[in-house]
Design an enzyme around this catalytic site. Structure first.
Site, mmCIF file in Angstrom:
data_model
loop_
_atom_site.group_PDB
_atom_site.id
_atom_site.type_symbol
_atom_site.label_atom_id
_atom_site.label_comp_id
_atom_site.label_asym_id
_atom_site.label_seq_id
_atom_site.Cartn_x
_atom_site.Cartn_y
_atom_site.Cartn_z
ATOM 1 N N TRP A 150 0.816 -1.223 0.000
ATOM 2 C CA TRP A 150 0.000 0.000 0.000
ATOM 3 C C TRP A 150 0.845 1.267 0.000
ATOM 4 C CZ3 TRP A 150 1.985 2.328 4.113
ATOM 5 C CH2 TRP A 150 2.507 1.524 5.123
ATOM 6 N N LYS A 174 -2.863 -8.639 -7.430
ATOM 7 C CA LYS A 174 -3.628 -8.416 -6.199
ATOM 8 C C LYS A 174 -3.019 -7.215 -5.469
ATOM 9 C CE LYS A 174 -3.298 -9.271 -2.011
ATOM 10 N NZ LYS A 174 -3.894 -8.018 -1.549
ATOM 11 N N PRO A 175 -3.686 -6.050 -5.585
ATOM 12 C CA PRO A 175 -3.147 -4.887 -4.869
ATOM 13 C C PRO A 175 -3.429 -5.008 -3.373
ATOM 14 C CG PRO A 175 -5.196 -4.303 -6.000
ATOM 15 C CD PRO A 175 -4.909 -5.750 -6.335
ATOM 16 N N ALA A 176 -2.746 -4.187 -2.577
ATOM 17 C CA ALA A 176 -2.937 -4.212 -1.120
ATOM 18 C C ALA A 176 -4.380 -3.849 -0.774
ATOM 19 C CB ALA A 176 -1.985 -3.223 -0.469
ATOM 20 N N GLU A 249 10.572 -8.606 -2.934
ATOM 21 C CA GLU A 249 11.169 -7.332 -2.513
ATOM 22 C C GLU A 249 10.590 -7.083 -1.129
ATOM 23 O OE1 GLU A 249 11.771 -4.067 -1.428
ATOM 24 O OE2 GLU A 249 10.610 -3.148 -3.053
ATOM 25 N N LEU A 250 11.408 -7.312 -0.102
ATOM 26 C CA LEU A 250 10.897 -7.395 1.267
ATOM 27 C C LEU A 250 11.347 -6.207 2.116
ATOM 28 C CD1 LEU A 250 11.505 -11.237 1.636
ATOM 29 C CD2 LEU A 250 9.471 -10.048 0.803
ATOM 30 N N CYS A 283 10.412 0.837 2.288
ATOM 31 C CA CYS A 283 11.418 -0.153 2.673
ATOM 32 C C CYS A 283 12.837 0.404 2.548
ATOM 33 C CB CYS A 283 11.255 -1.415 1.846
ATOM 34 S SG CYS A 283 11.172 -1.042 0.094
ATOM 35 N N GLU A 384 11.856 -3.170 11.437
ATOM 36 C CA GLU A 384 11.521 -2.035 10.588
ATOM 37 C C GLU A 384 10.378 -1.249 11.245
ATOM 38 O OE1 GLU A 384 10.201 -3.439 6.790
ATOM 39 O OE2 GLU A 384 11.042 -1.722 5.738
HETATM 40 P P1 ADP Z 1 2.527 -4.710 5.286
HETATM 41 O O1 ADP Z 1 2.812 -5.311 6.621
HETATM 42 O O2 ADP Z 1 3.460 -3.652 4.902
HETATM 43 O O3 ADP Z 1 1.095 -4.396 5.033
HETATM 44 P P2 ADP Z 1 2.241 -7.175 3.927
HETATM 45 O O4 ADP Z 1 3.348 -8.073 3.557
HETATM 46 O O5 ADP Z 1 1.272 -7.618 4.962
HETATM 47 O O6 ADP Z 1 2.923 -5.798 4.265
HETATM 48 O O7 ADP Z 1 1.392 -6.777 2.649
HETATM 49 C C1 ADP Z 1 1.913 -6.647 1.353
HETATM 50 C C2 ADP Z 1 0.986 -7.338 0.384
HETATM 51 O O8 ADP Z 1 0.959 -8.722 0.739
HETATM 52 C C3 ADP Z 1 -0.461 -6.860 0.432
HETATM 53 O O9 ADP Z 1 -0.996 -6.875 -0.882
HETATM 54 C C4 ADP Z 1 -1.130 -7.901 1.269
HETATM 55 O O10 ADP Z 1 -2.495 -8.036 0.989
HETATM 56 C C5 ADP Z 1 -0.377 -9.152 0.829
HETATM 57 N N1 ADP Z 1 -0.490 -10.281 1.753
HETATM 58 C C6 ADP Z 1 -0.557 -10.257 3.104
HETATM 59 N N2 ADP Z 1 -0.706 -11.515 3.588
HETATM 60 C C7 ADP Z 1 -0.706 -12.349 2.518
HETATM 61 C C8 ADP Z 1 -0.851 -13.764 2.345
HETATM 62 N N3 ADP Z 1 -1.003 -14.567 3.384
HETATM 63 N N4 ADP Z 1 -0.809 -14.251 1.078
HETATM 64 C C9 ADP Z 1 -0.651 -13.441 0.030
HETATM 65 N N5 ADP Z 1 -0.541 -12.106 0.126
HETATM 66 C C10 ADP Z 1 -0.560 -11.561 1.343
#
Ligand code: ADP
Length: 481
Positions: A150, A174-176, A249-250, A283, A384
């Site tokens: 997001w 799949k966007p956030a 990209e973590l 990040c 972080e």
């Molecule tokens: P943040 O903690 O910064 O929100 P996330 O890793 O939770 O980061 O979210 C980044 C993306 O990963 C979002 O699009 C979120 O919906 C997705 N996401 C979170 N959990 C899962 C999951 N179990 N499987 C696939 N995608 C996921």
């Protein structure tokens, strides 16, 4: 209540099969700014099937044809810059001027990969026998599942989609769940750009079901993800089932080092840019500031002055420099980090409170904060923060600071300031980071360079010609004459 939007599957705008929806909230005001489908595995499976069908023709198009389509898309994004930026501000909260910057940045990937689509070269390799020839060709992997965060609702989407489409891959995005509106608006532009149906699909919703389908559907040959290290690890485990290719990209935990020979004014300016862009929610943001003891007092006094000039507020207010955090949990995490640091001996130089007074009381705002005397044991030095907190530590020796900087499981971005050329080269070689900014607080904006992390910050690279490789298979043909 904001507008009700639909998902984009196989060139059509559709609701979730179940009819489920979810609301998108403005982090500055708490108001609902949109309602989107809450898709499940079945919807995702339809999108994947559409992408697989489209792959049979899109993968055979010429690089020139894909270039033309991406250039049309680029022009549409630029023509709709203001409304895209407004959508970003509504659902993400960042200041409008930053949102406009994100559109330029995000669009730059589309144009770069449009051109690169024409440069997907193979090679010939000398064979071992006189009557043999070896030719290496590059082919698109197939259907790509893309999952985006997001914090950059447009740029993280374009960085993935434009590279995938340039190679001839098709995609399901799949966007956030916090910021799907910008992605859906971008979907409308992909439709207007006349991308063939099924080439790019967008499913919105809660992540678990959609993520599982993307990992277990054998038609999905590649996952590209930007987000937290925890979710990245989960996806990597899932990808093992079908040995899906995966790019990650973590998270990061960037050190920002100011040596005694640094231009302190430049370093202060870089420090605030690296920390406070996107309210510290990137990040690549600086997470640990190490300043040489000899320039420490000068650096801190200039930093205080600079940070004191920031105005926190709604992204639509033209005087705002720092917007809200994305949601309540984000503020809670920042608060936890600051409390833990203070309890363990850090000094608050500035800020340190969530903002609860009018007119910001309904949003997720936190004061720009500087902490002094931060130690490696504190939570803020290990996790972080993703918020506007700048933690300071003094150091004396080069070896000491490099050890401190590398002492983390992360390895995305590092920054350092020096005017000594030899030190610039030797320190950059010793830092275990994928991207190093030397007297430069914005190294990550280069679409033409390979962005990505070492260690637990990720796998693979995005941007540059290396970014294309992530979506290509290498095949060699051995020909006997
Ligand atoms: P943040 O903690 O910064 O929100 P996330 O890793 O939770 O980061 O979210 C980044 C993306 O990963 C979002 O699009 C979120 O919906 C997705 N996401 C979170 N959990 C899962 C999951 N179990 N499987 C696939 N995608 C996921």
């Amino acid at each position: 209540m904001g507008s009700e939007l639909k998902c984009y599957i196989n060139g059509a705008w559709v609701n979730a099969n179940s009819g489920a929806t979810m609301s998108v909230l403005n982090p500055s005001t708490g108001e609902t700014v949109g309602v989107v489908p809450d898709c499940n595995a079945e919807d995702t499976s339809r999108a994947v099937a559409a992408a697989a069908e489209a792959f049979s023709t899109w993968s055979k198009t010429t690089g020139r044809a894909r270039r033309d389509a991406l250039v049309r898309l680029y022009n549409l994004v630029m023509a709709n810059k203001e409304s895209l930026a407004e959508t970003i501000v509504k659902e993400n909260g960042k200041p409008f001027k930053e949102a406009l910057g994100e559109i330029d940045y995000g669009a730059s990937y589309i144009l770069w990969y449009a051109e690169e689509a024409q440069r997907i070269y193979g090679e010939t390799i000398p064979a071992l026998a006189e009557n043999k020839r070896i030719i290496v060709i590059k082919q698109p992997i197939g259907v790509v599942g893309a999952i985006t965060p997001w914090n950059y609702p447009l740029a993280m989407v374009t960085r993935k989609i434009s590279a995938a489409l340039a190679t001839g891959c098709t995609i399901v995005l799949k966007p956030a769940e916090d910021t799907p509106l910008t992605a859906l608006m971008f979907g409308q532009l992909m439709e207007q750009a006349e991308l063939p149906r099924g080439v790019a699909n967008i499913v919105t919703g809660q992540p678990d079901d959609i993520g599982k389908e993307l990992m277990t559907n054998p038609l999905v040959r590649k996952i590209t993800f930007t987000g937290s290290t925890d979710v990245g690890k989960l996806l990597m485990r899932g990808a093992a089932e079908h040995v899906q290719k995966i790019s990650l990209e973590l998270g990061g935990h960037a050190p920002f080092i100011v040596f005694d020979d640094a231009d302190v004014d430049l370093a202060v300016e870089g420090a605030v840019v690296a920390k406070f862009k996107n309210a510290g929610q990137a990040c690549v943001c600086g997470n640990r500031y190490y300043v040489h003891r000899q320039v420490y007092a000068d650096f801190v006094s200039k930093l205080k002055k600079r940070v004191g000039m920031f105005r926190v507020g709604d992204g639509f207010d033209s005087t705002t420099d720092i917007g809200p955090l994305i949601n309540r949990e984000a503020v809670n995490k920042v608060e936890r980090h600051v409390t833990d640091a203070v309890e363990h001996g850090a000094q608050l130089v500035m800020g340190g409170q969530r903002i609860t007074c009018a007119p910001l009381q309904h949003g997720h705002f936190y004061e720009p904060t500087i902490l002094d005397q931060v130690t490696p044991q504190m939570l803020i030095s290990r996790e972080e923060t993703f918020g506007p907190i700048l933690p300071l530590t003094a150091f004396d020796e080069e070896d000491e600071v490099i050890e401190l900087a590398n002492n983390t499981p992360y390895g995305l971005t590092a920054y350092f300031y020096t005017t000594n050329l030899s030190r610039a080269i030797s320190v950059s070689e010793r830092l275990e980071y994928g991207v190093v900014g030397i007297n430069d607080s914005g190294p990550a904006v280069a679409y033409s360079a390979p962005f990505g992390g070492m260690k637990q910050s990720g796998l693979g690279r995005e941007g540059g010609r290396q970014g294309l490789e992530e979506f290509l298979e290498t095949k060699y043909l051995s020909i006997q004459l």
